[in-house]
Design an enzyme around this catalytic site. Structure first.
Site, short mmCIF file in Angstrom:
data_model
loop_
_atom_site.label_atom_id
_atom_site.label_comp_id
_atom_site.label_asym_id
_atom_site.label_seq_id
_atom_site.Cartn_x
_atom_site.Cartn_y
_atom_site.Cartn_z
N PRO A 182 44.67 -38.99 11.88
CG PRO A 182 43.52 -36.53 11.22
CD PRO A 182 42.99 -37.46 11.99
CG ASP A 203 45.88 -32.80 9.85
OD1 ASP A 203 45.05 -32.29 10.03
OD2 ASP A 203 46.46 -32.94 11.34
CD1 TRP A 242 46.23 -29.11 17.39
CD2 TRP A 242 45.91 -30.98 17.79
NE1 TRP A 242 47.79 -30.07 17.29
CE2 TRP A 242 46.99 -31.15 17.43
CE3 TRP A 242 45.47 -32.87 17.46
CZ2 TRP A 242 48.14 -32.48 17.44
CZ3 TRP A 242 46.08 -33.40 17.49
CH2 TRP A 242 47.19 -32.91 17.92
CD GLN A 288 48.01 -37.36 18.41
OE1 GLN A 288 47.05 -36.86 18.97
NE2 GLN A 288 48.85 -37.24 17.68
CD1 TRP A 324 41.96 -36.01 16.64
CD2 TRP A 324 42.17 -38.84 16.65
NE1 TRP A 324 41.10 -36.72 15.45
CE2 TRP A 324 41.35 -37.81 15.43
CE3 TRP A 324 42.72 -39.57 17.58
CZ2 TRP A 324 40.91 -39.24 15.18
CZ3 TRP A 324 42.03 -40.69 16.23
CH2 TRP A 324 40.95 -40.32 15.32
CE LYS A 355 61.74 -36.53 22.06
NZ LYS A 355 60.66 -35.65 21.72
CE LYS A 374 63.42 -39.22 8.58
NZ LYS A 374 62.82 -37.88 8.24
#
Length: 1044
Positions: free
Chosen positions: A47, A86, A520, A556, A560, A593, A596
């Site tokens: 999620p 999430d 988590w 992750q 996760w 990276k 924006k």
RNA sequence: GGGCGUGUAGCUCAGUCGGUUAGAGCGCAUCCCUGAUAAGGAUGAGGUCCCUGGUUCGAUUCCAGGCACGCCCA
């Protein structure tokens, strides 16, 4: 009649109409439902937070999460795909704090936790519709209507079940841990959060003197960058084996690491005397506390010099100030030595009354006053600043502090061995993660802090009496209703905190502990909670756990992937997933990276509108980013995948439709007879090879490898099969050959659309929908994935065709080198090789070579020495092991073998040569033969094949060359005039006799090629002017109507 | 500071279970083709396969150390 297809396609627009089709027909759900009852392929979708918009990382993972389930569905499995959200956690809380212009625990509690939490609930799904539209536009099929949310009561109830199960197994405990803590958010941060916020900052760096007891005027020097922790100092640590200096300086004595002396004394003259001692000689000394607040702790053993192995002489004085309440090493050492871990700082990072002089002040802000006071009291020896990397809150940018926090833990260390065992059952892509990054992480696993001192999250289901003696863990809504004596609808903090449970031991009312669970823990509970296990779906869940497949980003590993593992091992002693594909990070084209702020990457919707989702998907999947490596995202890369795969594929499709419609051809029912045409057999064989390669790679979850064969196949299909077969489609007779061509191309395109469907769901759907025959499924995604049919595979033919391509390439090279343009026919091309197998396999295909290179005849021969000189080189792979160190001498001898000897080796004989007086037997496998074309001949070679061209021109060849040139000009004019491909024309040519004769003797050729019904040669014509092989002429093209 | 990964042509990347001539695409140059035209093809230039050591007859490939970048963790 097929829907006419333009070769000028707007992919984005075409994709939109496919989306419409899927939507109108519910194709996604149909594709899932169609497999109901079949074996299940279980996929878990991790999620995302819905508080941000999707970025390329999500699109990439989403594409992987789409391809595999689509593939498995087509393989016949039932693949349910539920999207998840999430919903809890700090990101949401932080946004609400900003919206409401409040911050910190105090203000939230003033406002009311109920108001705050409901506000969180109201904004958490803010961007779900944007997510849905972007994910859908990418072509990802996932069920948004049956999505799971971590804030659903059913989801939260399962979380309670998970917690209670661990509780019952004795895997939960409450302890204290030194954690990075954000004073502004009033919460400890997880390690993964902490790491997102390292920044270089300038901090004070001060050296303080601690006055030793039992030694006059003697001080031990310690160094720190956090003056505010000094009131909580409990000990000083030294390294046992570090060499320390005892310095006498103007009547005082100072202790510090010898290596650091030069930092404080530039010169030996600056002090009176120095002697050396080892750290363990300092251990046990006691000193006077520098602040009075905790002086009483000396009763508990504080204010001693201790030994610790984390002490270094990298900076400071080689003596570490120990404040067990504010540092992890300090805490551990304190535990070992029985020191009190005083922590005179409240939840918002302010000093408590225990430190009376600074009570109520933010600790960092008190630094200056603390230093001022130390200076006034003569305890500050040196003061400077340091620039170092220090963690900041990833949300609010506040510098973190480390402090002891009451925290709930999962005893991961206790089940570590089982985690490592369970990991052995998982297939990781890429494989190195298994024993590398993830495996290493498991081996070093520490207990997992799962509680947060926050509000918007699943509350810990723990109730406790005021005296702390009676503790109760609740595992379900029903249980809470029973114990609390009231109905429970919502499990959020502001509801369940109101529920009190009467003590069974006469300790009054039990109240819930204040903490909520880390998000988590919630996402790690996803396998159970999304199914509301064990309250519902019990049998189904137990029959299908663990998942067959998950896919997320490399970040992750500690997220996760880890939390899923910990919980599933704790609960069931099994991994939560069997296969995992890990993608790397998507970086901007400049290697940084994506940002924006910097706008260093193109907007995703712009990419989708310009190039389409298929191109974007293809670009990402055909890159190492699906193997956890970084990808520098480039618009050119996307453009490239469009140009080199999608456009050629579309052109092939458009070619087929255009001519099938002209001929009124459509796929017959049944009679898929086996074509005898060699090109047809070849492309069918190549198709089966493609199917097999793609399936093998997909079964191994190697997405990049599964996409790569498409490039080759599309190349073969368009640049060889279709180009070579064009005339079969154009010719006017409707014979068997033409029908076989149509049938083959139709079959290939339909099968190809099925193979491509999981990867390129749009273009494959467009092609399939138009070409499918009556009675077949309405969508390519409802079809079965093709199973490679071995009976159509012909390895020998594929090999032979590849040799033919080599011959053609060599021929072209010769024409190019010798300035012989392909439009000029030549008489003979020789293909020469000693290998008769090669000749045999190519012979059947010689017409292709002749036509491709525009030669009248292809002759095969085996007298290669007439065209080239043989030379030999040692095959080191063979001879290396055989001769060892002597291989170099042997190699030299081999290079000197005369040509006639070599011929014998090529024939298969063994030859004996003398090396250093020793006879050495050499067989054909021991040497590599090279061919050097003789000078002055038009010869080229590659491997065992030599190709030679005869360049002499006869009158006939010259005339034919002229005719070809003329046809070329006429074709250009047809195109210029925008004539339909079936339009008949009349051609007037005015030029010299040479041209007239050339055209007349090739009249049939000219007429068929240009659809010219009549060709005349007037003295002059109004046409445009050309020069043909040096002959000036005028050509006029006149469209004519022909009676049908 | 530790773990893991990456480092190959100007760029994006293949490949090498150790074998003496390391590949593709893009870009560039020259040319060809043109009923795939947002195309297609050929040829050419362009590489100390990050560096240094070691093992080996032979290392871009294996080992060790280093450098750079990335991710994760301290």
């Amino acid at each position: 009649m097929y829907e006419p297809v333009s070769n000028k396609v707007d992919f984005s627009e075409s994709e939109q109409s496919v989306l419409e089709f899927w939507k109108e027909n519910g194709t996604f759900l149909k594709s899932v439902e169609a497999r109901k009852g079949a074996d299940e392929f279980l996929f878990y979708d991790g999620p995302p937070f819905a508080t941000g918009l999707p970025h390329y990382g999500h699109l990439l993972a989403g594409t992987i999460k789409d391809i595999v389930p689509r593939y498995q569905t087509m393989r016949g499995y039932y693949v349910d795909r539920r999207f998840g959200w999430d919903c809890h956690g700090l990101p949401v809380e932080f946004e609400v704090e900003q919206d409401l212009e409040i911050s910190g625990k105090t203000q939230i509690e003033e406002l009311g936790v109920d108001v705050f939490n409901e506000r969180c609930r109201s904004i958490v799904l803010r961007y779900t519709s944007e997510w849905r539209s972007v994910v859908t536009r990418m072509g990802r099929w996932v069920d948004f209507d049956r999505d799971y949310k971590t804030m659903d009561p059913s989801y939260m109830e399962s979380i309670w079940w998970v917690f209670k199960s661990l509780w019952d197994k004795g895997l939960i405990y409450e302890g204290k841990k030194i954690l990075p803590y954000c004073p502004r958010c009033s919460t400890p941060l997880s390690n993964f959060e902490t790491n997102q916020g390292y920044e270089d900052v300038t901090d004070p760096a001060i050296t303080i003197r601690f006055k030793l007891k039992n030694e006059d005027n003697a001080y031990i020097l310690a160094w720190t960058t956090t003056p505010w922790t000094l009131p909580s100092n409990m000990a000083l640590a030294v390294g046992k084996d570090i060499v320390y200096a005892r310095i006498e300086d103007k009547g005082s004595v100072y202790y510090m690491a010898k290596d650091r002396v030069s930092v404080y004394y530039r010169d030996e003259d600056e002090y009176d005397k120095m002697t050396e001692l080892r750290g363990d000689e300092l251990v046990g000394k006691t000193y006077e506390p520098i602040f009075p607040y905790f002086a009483h702790c000396s009763d508990e053993g504080a204010f001693r010099v201790l030994a610790a192995d984390f002490v270094s002489t990298g900076d400071g004085t080689g003596v570490v100030h120990i404040a067990p309440g504010f540092g992890e090493d300090d805490y551990m050492l304190g535990m070992k030595e029985g020191l009190p871990a005083v922590c005179p700082v409240d939840a918002e990072g302010q000093f408590t009354d225990e430190v009376s002089d600074y009570a109520g002040r933010r600790v960092k802000e008190a630094d200056a006053d603390i230093m001022k006071r130390l200076k006034a009291e003569g305890k500050l020896v040196h003061r400077s600043t340091i620039v170092h990397s220090y963690p900041h809150c990833w949300r609010c940018d506040e510098p973190l502090i480390y402090r002891g926090i009451s925290t709930w833990f999962v005893k991961v260390e206790q089940i570590k061995d089982r985690l490592v065992e369970a990991n052995k059952e998982i297939k990781w892509v890429p494989g190195h993660l298994k024993d590398g990054r993830f495996g290493k992480w498991l081996e070093g696993a520490r207990d997992w802090a799962i509680s947060r001192n926050r509000y918007w999250g699943a509350p810990l289901p723990v109730w406790r009496s005021e005296d702390g003696e009676e503790v109760l863990c609740v595992g379900s809504i029903a249980e809470l209703e029973k114990l609390g004596g009231r109905e429970v609808k919502d499990l959020h903090k502001h509801h369940v905190d109101k529920i009190e449970i009467p003590s069974k031991e006469g300790r009054g009312m039990l109240k819930r502990v204040p903490e909520v669970l880390d998000c988590w823990f919630e996402s790690g509970s996803m396998p159970y909670a999304q199914a509301h296990y064990p309250f519902e779906n019990k049998d189904r869940f137990e029959a299908h756990f663990p998942a067959d497949f998950i896919a997320e980003g490399l970040d992750q590993t500690r997220g996760w992937f880890y939390t899923l593992m910990v919980l599933s091992v704790a609960l069931f002693d099994r991994p939560a997933f069997r296969n995992v594909v890990v993608n790397g990070m998507v970086l901007a084209e400049d290697g940084r990276k994506m940002s924006k702020r910097l706008k260093n990457y193109p907007d995703a919707m712009y990419m989708l509108d310009t190039y389409g989702a298929d191109a974007l998907r293809l670009y990402m999947i055909n890159s190492p980013v699906v193997r956890a490596e970084d990808l520098r995202f480039s618009e050119d890369g996307v453009k490239h995948s469009l140009r080199h795969l999608l456009i050629p594929l579309w052109n092939a499709y458009s070619f087929f439709v255009t001519y099938a419609n002209i001929d009124g051809w459509s796929a017959g029912d049944g009679s898929s007879g086996v074509s005898t045409n060699v090109l047809d057999r070849w492309i069918r064989s190549s198709l089966e090879t493609l199917v097999a390669d793609v399936a093998t790679a997909m079964d191994g979850y190697d997405l990049q490898r599964s996409v790569r064969p498409f490039v080759r196949f599309i190349e073969d299909l368009t640049n060889w099969y279709i180009r070579r077969s064009r005339r079969r489609f154009w010719k006017s007779q409707d014979d068997d050959d033409k029908s076989q061509a149509y049938q083959t191309l139709h079959h290939v395109l339909v099968q190809l659309s099925k193979v491509a469907a999981p990867f390129l769901p749009f273009i494959s759907e467009s092609i399939y929908r138009n070409l499918r025959s009556e009675g077949s499924p309405e969508s390519v995604h409802l079809c079965d994935f093709p199973i490679a049919d071995g009976s159509f595979r012909d390895h020998t033919l594929e090999e032979a065709m590849s040799l033919v391509m080599t011959c053609v390439r060599l021929g072209r090279q010769l024409r190019s080198e010798h300035n012989l343009k392909v439009r000029q026919p030549l008489s003979v091309l020789h293909v020469v090789t000693r290998n008769s197998e090669i000749i045999d396999s190519i012979r059947e295909l010689k017409d292709i070579i002749a036509d491709e290179l525009n030669v009248k005849k292809v002759a095969f021969g085996d007298h290669e020495t007439e065209l080239a000189t043989l030379s030999a080189k040692a095959d080191f792979r063979q001879l290396g092991p055989r001769f060892g160190p002597k291989v170099k001498v042997v190699a030299k001898a081999i290079s000197e073998i005369p040509s006639n000897e070599l011929e014998r080796i090529v024939e298969g004989d063994s030859v004996s040569i003398s090396v250093d007086g020793e006879e050495v037997e050499l067989g054909p496998n021991d040497v590599v033969i090279e061919r050097i074309p003789h000078d002055g001949l038009v010869v080229a070679c590659e491997g065992q094949i030599l190709v030679a061209i005869e360049t002499a021109l006869t009158d006939e060849l010259v005339e034919e060359g002229l005719a070809r040139e003329l046809v070329n000009k006429v074709q250009n004019m047809r195109k210029e005039a925008n004539l339909d491909v079936t339009q008949r024309i009349r051609v007037d040519v005015s030029g010299g006799e040479d041209i007239k004769r050339a055209v007349e003797s090739n009249m049939e050729y000219v007429q068929t090629e240009t659809l010219c019904v009549e060709c005349s040669f007037p003295e002059s014509s109004a046409g445009s002017e050309w020069e043909i092989n040096g002959h000036p002429c005028r050509i006029e093209v006149i469209p004519v109507q022909v009676e049908a």
